[in-house]
Enzyme design. Structure first.
Site, PDB file in Angstrom:
ATOM      1  N   LYS A 174      11.243  27.611  83.651  1.00  0.00           N
ATOM      2  CA  LYS A 174      12.189  29.197  84.555  1.00  0.00           C
ATOM      3  C   LYS A 174      11.946  30.339  83.038  1.00  0.00           C
ATOM      4  O   LYS A 174      13.276  30.005  82.020  1.00  0.00           O
ATOM      5  CB  LYS A 174      13.754  28.189  84.498  1.00  0.00           C
ATOM      6  N   GLY A 226      17.435  27.629  73.482  1.00  0.00           N
ATOM      7  CA  GLY A 226      18.550  28.724  73.288  1.00  0.00           C
ATOM      8  C   GLY A 226      19.335  28.415  72.901  1.00  0.00           C
ATOM      9  O   GLY A 226      19.081  27.567  72.045  1.00  0.00           O
ATOM     10  N   SER A 227      20.103  28.755  72.891  1.00  0.00           N
ATOM     11  CA  SER A 227      21.988  28.928  72.328  1.00  0.00           C
ATOM     12  C   SER A 227      22.177  27.984  72.322  1.00  0.00           C
ATOM     13  O   SER A 227      22.083  26.541  72.780  1.00  0.00           O
ATOM     14  CB  SER A 227      22.487  30.270  72.349  1.00  0.00           C
ATOM     15  N   THR A 228      23.380  27.347  71.317  1.00  0.00           N
ATOM     16  CA  THR A 228      24.339  26.040  71.246  1.00  0.00           C
ATOM     17  C   THR A 228      25.053  26.692  71.937  1.00  0.00           C
ATOM     18  O   THR A 228      24.868  25.029  73.090  1.00  0.00           O
ATOM     19  CB  THR A 228      24.498  26.117  69.778  1.00  0.00           C
ATOM     20  N   GLY A 231      23.426  25.066  75.808  1.00  0.00           N
ATOM     21  CA  GLY A 231      23.120  24.186  75.208  1.00  0.00           C
ATOM     22  C   GLY A 231      23.605  23.047  75.480  1.00  0.00           C
ATOM     23  O   GLY A 231      23.679  21.578  76.331  1.00  0.00           O
ATOM     24  N   GLU A 248      16.571  22.416  72.001  1.00  0.00           N
ATOM     25  CA  GLU A 248      16.095  23.110  70.975  1.00  0.00           C
ATOM     26  C   GLU A 248      17.736  24.087  71.127  1.00  0.00           C
ATOM     27  O   GLU A 248      17.192  25.081  71.750  1.00  0.00           O
ATOM     28  CB  GLU A 248      15.208  24.100  71.075  1.00  0.00           C
ATOM     29  N   CYS A 282      14.876  30.774  65.277  1.00  0.00           N
ATOM     30  CA  CYS A 282      16.146  29.981  65.339  1.00  0.00           C
ATOM     31  C   CYS A 282      15.579  29.779  63.736  1.00  0.00           C
ATOM     32  O   CYS A 282      17.240  29.589  63.416  1.00  0.00           O
ATOM     33  CB  CYS A 282      15.820  28.739  66.471  1.00  0.00           C
ATOM     34  N   GLU A 382      25.218  32.370  63.702  1.00  0.00           N
ATOM     35  CA  GLU A 382      23.858  32.770  64.437  1.00  0.00           C
ATOM     36  C   GLU A 382      23.815  34.284  64.788  1.00  0.00           C
ATOM     37  O   GLU A 382      24.437  34.779  65.300  1.00  0.00           O
ATOM     38  CB  GLU A 382      23.326  31.769  64.976  1.00  0.00           C
TER      39      GLU A 382
HETATM   40  P1  NAD Z   1      20.688  31.814  76.095  1.00  0.00           P
HETATM   41  O1  NAD Z   1      20.900  30.373  75.780  1.00  0.00           O
HETATM   42  O2  NAD Z   1      21.479  32.691  76.229  1.00  0.00           O
HETATM   43  O3  NAD Z   1      19.153  31.550  77.199  1.00  0.00           O
HETATM   44  C1  NAD Z   1      18.155  30.907  76.957  1.00  0.00           C
HETATM   45  C2  NAD Z   1      17.404  30.469  78.243  1.00  0.00           C
HETATM   46  O4  NAD Z   1      18.427  30.095  78.856  1.00  0.00           O
HETATM   47  C3  NAD Z   1      17.328  31.871  78.826  1.00  0.00           C
HETATM   48  O5  NAD Z   1      16.146  31.647  80.498  1.00  0.00           O
HETATM   49  C4  NAD Z   1      18.635  32.012  79.724  1.00  0.00           C
HETATM   50  O6  NAD Z   1      18.707  32.432  81.433  1.00  0.00           O
HETATM   51  C5  NAD Z   1      19.070  30.473  80.271  1.00  0.00           C
HETATM   52  N1  NAD Z   1      20.148  30.348  80.421  1.00  0.00           N
HETATM   53  C6  NAD Z   1      21.643  30.738  80.489  1.00  0.00           C
HETATM   54  N2  NAD Z   1      22.964  30.375  80.787  1.00  0.00           N
HETATM   55  C7  NAD Z   1      22.171  29.472  80.892  1.00  0.00           C
HETATM   56  C8  NAD Z   1      23.325  28.351  81.869  1.00  0.00           C
HETATM   57  N3  NAD Z   1      24.015  28.408  81.861  1.00  0.00           N
HETATM   58  N4  NAD Z   1      22.454  27.126  82.281  1.00  0.00           N
HETATM   59  C9  NAD Z   1      21.041  27.005  82.172  1.00  0.00           C
HETATM   60  N5  NAD Z   1      20.293  27.899  81.898  1.00  0.00           N
HETATM   61  C10 NAD Z   1      21.052  28.804  81.650  1.00  0.00           C
HETATM   62  O7  NAD Z   1      19.212  32.179  74.529  1.00  0.00           O
HETATM   63  P2  NAD Z   1      18.588  33.082  73.771  1.00  0.00           P
HETATM   64  O8  NAD Z   1      19.606  34.026  74.011  1.00  0.00           O
HETATM   65  O9  NAD Z   1      17.504  33.475  74.949  1.00  0.00           O
HETATM   66  O10 NAD Z   1      17.696  32.646  72.705  1.00  0.00           O
HETATM   67  C11 NAD Z   1      18.437  32.809  71.827  1.00  0.00           C
HETATM   68  C12 NAD Z   1      18.649  31.593  71.271  1.00  0.00           C
HETATM   69  O11 NAD Z   1      18.275  30.488  71.202  1.00  0.00           O
HETATM   70  C13 NAD Z   1      19.266  31.541  69.849  1.00  0.00           C
HETATM   71  O12 NAD Z   1      20.547  30.768  69.498  1.00  0.00           O
HETATM   72  C14 NAD Z   1      18.042  30.428  69.206  1.00  0.00           C
HETATM   73  O13 NAD Z   1      18.723  30.391  68.521  1.00  0.00           O
HETATM   74  C15 NAD Z   1      17.633  29.408  70.172  1.00  0.00           C
HETATM   75  N6  NAD Z   1      16.547  28.735  70.097  1.00  0.00           N
HETATM   76  C16 NAD Z   1      15.732  27.774  69.637  1.00  0.00           C
HETATM   77  C17 NAD Z   1      14.852  27.582  69.028  1.00  0.00           C
HETATM   78  C18 NAD Z   1      15.054  26.275  68.888  1.00  0.00           C
HETATM   79  O14 NAD Z   1      13.243  26.311  68.585  1.00  0.00           O
HETATM   80  N7  NAD Z   1      15.813  25.478  67.795  1.00  0.00           N
HETATM   81  C19 NAD Z   1      13.897  28.324  69.548  1.00  0.00           C
HETATM   82  C20 NAD Z   1      14.135  29.905  69.855  1.00  0.00           C
HETATM   83  C21 NAD Z   1      15.610  29.853  69.862  1.00  0.00           C
END
Ligand code: NAD
Length: 479
Positions: A174, A226-228, A231, A248, A282, A382
């Site tokens: 996804k 994605g975001s904390t 997560g 992550e 990130c 962040e």
């Molecule tokens: P996000 O958490 O908003 O979304 C990430 C993904 O999750 C997207 O595909 C989104 O559609 C999906 N998603 C959103 N809500 C969901 C839910 N409730 N259940 C399942 N899936 C869901 O993050 P973003 O804005 O796309 O990315 C930015 C964040 O990612 C930042 O916090 C960044 O630090 C982090 N990030 C971490 C790493 C790492 O390796 N640690 C790498 C890149 C980005």
């Protein structure tokens, strides 16, 4: 350009609502896609479960699976230019980042994990039980749900996909709703490489599609970047269902500049480390700890250098910094800049959206705040944009405490000419990765992941093999 979903080897348009993917450099709609429905997600997971059980995948000898991954790597490499342009148009990163870093890193990951396929071993252990033989073996987990963010869509997906396939799993991907296009093209190349139907499936859409994937009972593992905040939600859901999960998450990496560091030499590394992909990294260096006596000098040099960087469309070879991915990210950067000013930090450069040609895209200039205090929100949260904060410190003994005074623990940088100081700090800092005297480096062989609110589990290296396998103990009676 592929915009439909891949389910069980078939490209399907889906019947859900249409959503756009923008070119962030122009603000124009680049493609229209469809939000997967619950039924689409269910069909994709069932296709992956069927492929997992099929002899065409499950019965494939390791050497044959390795060859498939190598073929995917070759196809990716052959299509570097096309994929890089697609990534730049959909995500915004300059071509030198997409063609010079994102796609080659993805290629290397496939090659690296192709190498592991024939080396995924268990152990034999001399148990203290009479008349038994004992061995362990590593088995694939089953259907894995891979949920990715928008900042490095192709590369971060491959960090998950290559080891998942190397271990013999099947997947439902996804991609982030903002940047799905390189994922769909990769899926097409995977088909072309001869990976059997159903092994790799892609469903498009936003959070609800991700939720449906996480909740699906036939998904045995979720790997999320994605975001904390999200997560935590996914971790809780997987915890309830007792599903394997890797997270992550976000970061707020400190860059610790010891008093003996050569400021001239560290400037470049910090500038790139803070502003790569317009700070949408990130592990971006965002909190710069500088000796109070050298704070002004460093902050001004950093601001001067940042102000010379050229903003523009990533397709333009003269561009240093591309746009942010979306209008929301621009809003976020802008609101943190307003907050920083209110908190009393000194804005040295940036902080205002550009006008003219750039006004139609999602651009934000590199922004530097000086005189930032540890308790300010711009130093704690962040921002995920090109906003850098410089914090003066008085006592070097407190550096590790300051660096660790954060919810996050993804990465840290340390700059010192004294190898003892640098390595002492590296041990003290609570972060999954520490870079000494360098900007961020990544390699498929080096474990990647965060401590504290930056995540659970590790990607890359052997760690990713353990993340996509279950250990089975097999006892045999010799009596
Ligand atoms: P996000 O958490 O908003 O979304 C990430 C993904 O999750 C997207 O595909 C989104 O559609 C999906 N998603 C959103 N809500 C969901 C839910 N409730 N259940 C399942 N899936 C869901 O993050 P973003 O804005 O796309 O990315 C930015 C964040 O990612 C930042 O916090 C960044 O630090 C982090 N990030 C971490 C790493 C790492 O390796 N640690 C790498 C890149 C980005």
């Amino acid at each position: 350009m592929r915009t439909d979903m891949l389910i069980g080897g078939e490209w399907t348009a889906g019947a859900g609502p249409v959503f756009p993917s923008y070119n962030p450099a122009t603000g124009e709609v680049l493609a229209e896609l469809r939000e997967a429905t619950e039924q689409d997600v269910d069909a994709a997971v069932r296709a992956a479960a069927a492929a997992f059980a099929s002899p065409g995948w499950g019965g494939l000898l390791p050497a044959a699976r390795a060859r498939l991954l190598l073929r995917v790597a070759d196809l990716l490499e052959e299509h570097t230019d096309e994929l890089a342009r697609l990534e730049t148009q959909d995500q915004g990163q300059p071509l030198n980042v997409s063609a010079g870093f994102s796609v080659p890193n993805a290629v290397e990951h496939f090659r690296y994990y192709a190498g592991w396929v024939t080396k995924i071993t268990g152990v034999t252990v001399p148990l203290s039980v009479p008349d038994v033989d004992y061995r362990s073996r590593r088995e694939p987990v089953g259907v894995c749900g891979l949920i990715t963010p928008w900042n490095f869509p192709l590369m971060i997906l491959v960090w998950k996909l290559a080891p998942a396939l190397a271990c013999g799993n099947t997947v439902v991907i996804k991609p982030a709703e903002q940047t799905p296009l390189s994922t769909l093209r990769l899926a097409e190349l995977i088909q072309e490489a001869g990976v059997p139907a159903g092994v790799v499936n892609v469903v498009t859409g936003g959070p609800d599609v991700g939720r449906a994937l996480v909740r699906h009972p036939q998904v045995k593992k979720i790997s999320f970047t994605g975001s904390t905040q999200v997560g935590r939600e996914i971790g809780a859901e997987c915890g309830r269902a007792l599903k394997k999960v890797s997270l992550e998450l976000g970061g707020k990496a400190p860059s610790i500049i010891a008093a003996d560091a050569d400021l001239g030499a560290v400037l470049q590394g910090n500038l790139l480390g803070g502003l790569l992909n317009s700070g949408q990294v990130c592990a971006a260096y965002t909190r710069f700890y500088v000796d109070a006596r050298r704070h002004d000098e460093f902050a001004h040099q950093l601001a001067t250098a940042a102000a010379t960087l050229r903003l523009g469309d990533g397709l333009d070879p003269d561009t240093h910094l591309g746009p942010l991915v979306s209008a929301e990210q621009v809003e976020q950067a802008d609101s943190y800049v307003a907050l920083g000013k209110k908190e009393g930090a000194e804005l040295l450069t940036g902080g205002e959206r550009p006008g003219g040609e750039l006004a139609r895209g999602f651009f934000y200039p590199p922004t530097v705040f000086a005189g930032v205090r540890q308790d300010m929100r711009i130093a704690r949260e962040e921002i995920f944009g090109p906003v850098l904060t410089v914090l003066p410190y008085e006592d070097p003994e407190e550096l590790a405490v300051l660096a660790n005074d954060s919810d996050y623990g993804l990465a840290a940088a340390i700059w010192s000419r004294d190898i003892g100081t640098a390595n002492r700090l590296a041990r003290q800092v609570k972060a999954g990765t520490v870079w000494i005297n360098m900007m961020q480096g990544l390699d498929a062989g080096a474990a990647w992941g965060g401590m504290k609110a930056s995540g659970i589990g590790r990607e890359m290296g052997w760690e990713a093999i353990t993340a996509y396998t279950e250990v089975k103990s097999i006892w045999t009676s010799l009596a």
